[in-house]
Design a protein around this motif. Sequence first.
Motif, mmCIF file in Angstrom:
data_model
loop_
_atom_site.group_PDB
_atom_site.id
_atom_site.type_symbol
_atom_site.label_atom_id
_atom_site.label_comp_id
_atom_site.label_asym_id
_atom_site.label_seq_id
_atom_site.Cartn_x
_atom_site.Cartn_y
_atom_site.Cartn_z
ATOM 1 N N GLN A 133 0.979 -1.274 0.011
ATOM 2 C CA GLN A 133 -0.009 0.107 -0.056
ATOM 3 C C GLN A 133 0.903 1.310 -0.030
ATOM 4 O O GLN A 133 2.017 1.174 0.279
ATOM 5 N N GLY B 280 -3.433 7.236 -0.878
ATOM 6 C CA GLY B 280 -4.266 7.252 -1.953
ATOM 7 C C GLY B 280 -4.100 7.923 -3.146
ATOM 8 O O GLY B 280 -4.020 9.269 -3.190
ATOM 9 N N ARG C 137 -3.989 3.788 -6.636
ATOM 10 C CA ARG C 137 -4.152 2.789 -5.567
ATOM 11 C C ARG C 137 -5.285 2.116 -4.976
ATOM 12 O O ARG C 137 -6.254 2.929 -4.691
ATOM 13 N N SER D 230 -7.300 -1.092 -3.730
ATOM 14 C CA SER D 230 -7.502 -2.278 -2.915
ATOM 15 C C SER D 230 -8.802 -2.775 -2.626
ATOM 16 O O SER D 230 -9.712 -2.196 -2.530
ATOM 17 N N ARG E 218 -5.627 2.381 5.089
ATOM 18 C CA ARG E 218 -6.738 1.951 4.045
ATOM 19 C C ARG E 218 -7.775 3.025 3.898
ATOM 20 O O ARG E 218 -8.617 2.731 3.238
ATOM 21 N N ARG F 81 -7.782 4.958 0.487
ATOM 22 C CA ARG F 81 -7.580 4.143 -0.780
ATOM 23 C C ARG F 81 -8.847 4.021 -1.716
ATOM 24 O O ARG F 81 -9.676 4.189 -1.106
ATOM 25 N N THR G 216 -11.574 2.131 -3.249
ATOM 26 C CA THR G 216 -11.829 0.592 -3.174
ATOM 27 C C THR G 216 -13.487 0.473 -3.652
ATOM 28 O O THR G 216 -14.120 1.389 -3.810
#
Length: 592
Positions: free
Chosen positions: A6, A9, A13, A15, A107, A110, A112
């Motif tokens: 990672q 962001g 990027r 995930s 996280r 990021r 997603t």
Amino acid sequence: MSIFFQSHGGSNRVSKPKTRAAAAPSALVPATGDVAVDEAADFGYLFPPSGNPGDYLSDDVLGELDELGNLMVPDEDPGNLHVTPDSTLPPILTYWGQFLDHELTARTDRETDISKIDTAVPLMSAAEIETKLKNARTPRFDLDSVYGGLPVGVDITPDVVKVISGMRHPAHPAKMRVGTAEAIGPLPDELDPHRDLPRFQQVQPEVRDAYLNILRDRLSPADFAAFEAGLPQRAIIGDMRNDENLIIAQFHLSFLRFHNRAVDFLEANDTGWIPDFHAAQALTRLHYQWLIVDGYLKKICDPAVVDAVLAAKARHFFEFRAAHADRVGAKTLGNAMALEFSVAAFRFGHTMVRDAYDYNKNFGRSTGGAFLPSAPFDQIFTFTGGGGFRGGARVPENWIIDWTRFVEADGNSADGHPAKTARKIDTLLAPPLGDLHNEAKDEADPNIKALFRHLARRNLRRGLSLRLPTGQALHAHLKSVGAVTSDPVANVADLLDGKPNLKAFLEGSQSRMFERTPLWFYCLAEAEATGGDHLGELGSWIVASTFIATLLADPDSALSLDFTPQDSPLKAPDGTPIDSIAKWMKFALVME
């Protein structure tokens, strides 16, 4: 747990977080390259998810959020060192805070299937976000970003363990591996040159091969070839975000050096302690954890709020964890970190970043021979693994930091050099944060690229996409449960009398943003109203409660053990306790 790759962001990027039970290495996209294991811990809301639309920003607020973000980043003015005002805080606090953030959460920034900022409209309900969004860091101040975490779990392969073990010195396994700066330009002091992060160019072939094995089947052939070509420059550290700029990289290095110095100290002095890895790790953690409260928290937060949270033993934060556990059906109290902390309140540090620093004698104040009168913001990002070292292989000796210019505040800028202070905690960000050159490099759409490079717009959109409550709604809730004593700010624009354009925008917004305020902006405005040298009550409570509860939840933490530096066998060079960040740096032999 599984290994996690990672960085901060950007549009590339991406995930897909999994629950702990479902987490597997193949599910975690290797966008860059962490070494620390992925904890798959929980996130939750301090503000219980509400059915009242007035507690949240409306979905059609996006255009006005972008306008607000643009107003928060002024244009550059090379002739004005105070385009964003200075605080009385030392600049080290900015990057100490960044390190702490990377210690606790990962996280929330990021792209997603849970949160996307190009559209920013929430993709899931609050209940789904609490269930599906997972935290890659351990919710403890255990330095997993330094030591790599505990490689135990059904998904942990021998390759993962081998890479984490590769962070240790191969000839002195009690110590951590460090790097050596390139002999380019003069050192800033009389200390040694072993002051770069450890990098894959110096590891054993089996460690390098293990790292590549983890990635081989998870990247396209072209991406894998590019990754392998850049591997020698890549730092072998727990969290790659700590190599995104030179100051955080040098701060991370101080932990490796402190650990190694602890081994040497225990070997050289009859303390009764065995000079092995575990003793040095335990003492490094204890000193670090003590400094979190007494060196960092009591400067960044309102001291009265910190004292109140300590006296209450962070009771309301533990009530949040219990309520979250009930909402998601957990069988234990849980390890949830608050989204309001990670996505809003603790992003106050972005406003403390300067556009240039008095960095060392080569890039700052000098009696003669300086290359530049200051270290510009873009150069701070260039001389890292992520920035490519401008074609080099490691940090040049002339870019090693002089911590004496960072650990104490000095507001003097009359000589034309930057003040040795952080910026105020307020509603403005330094101009370079409106165009982050290292972000979204591969993005073809110029509008999306501009969005991901603009930190204020990005933060505001992330808060919307993750369904954060308004500042007023969270403040009212915490007042109702007795966590804070002040009333919510009914009109945030009233806190901004010195900024007529920002005030007029808020009061004229169709979304009535002055009374339904994004939580991040609310915390910044509250801090600005106190003078900008620390957070206001709401921001202070969120940050202090998170930190203090995190320490109290760990029975081996400095706070739980009532540890003080006087209890430690380690002593500063002058024989006194290591009870300040300056003494930490001197003990680690990274500051004269």
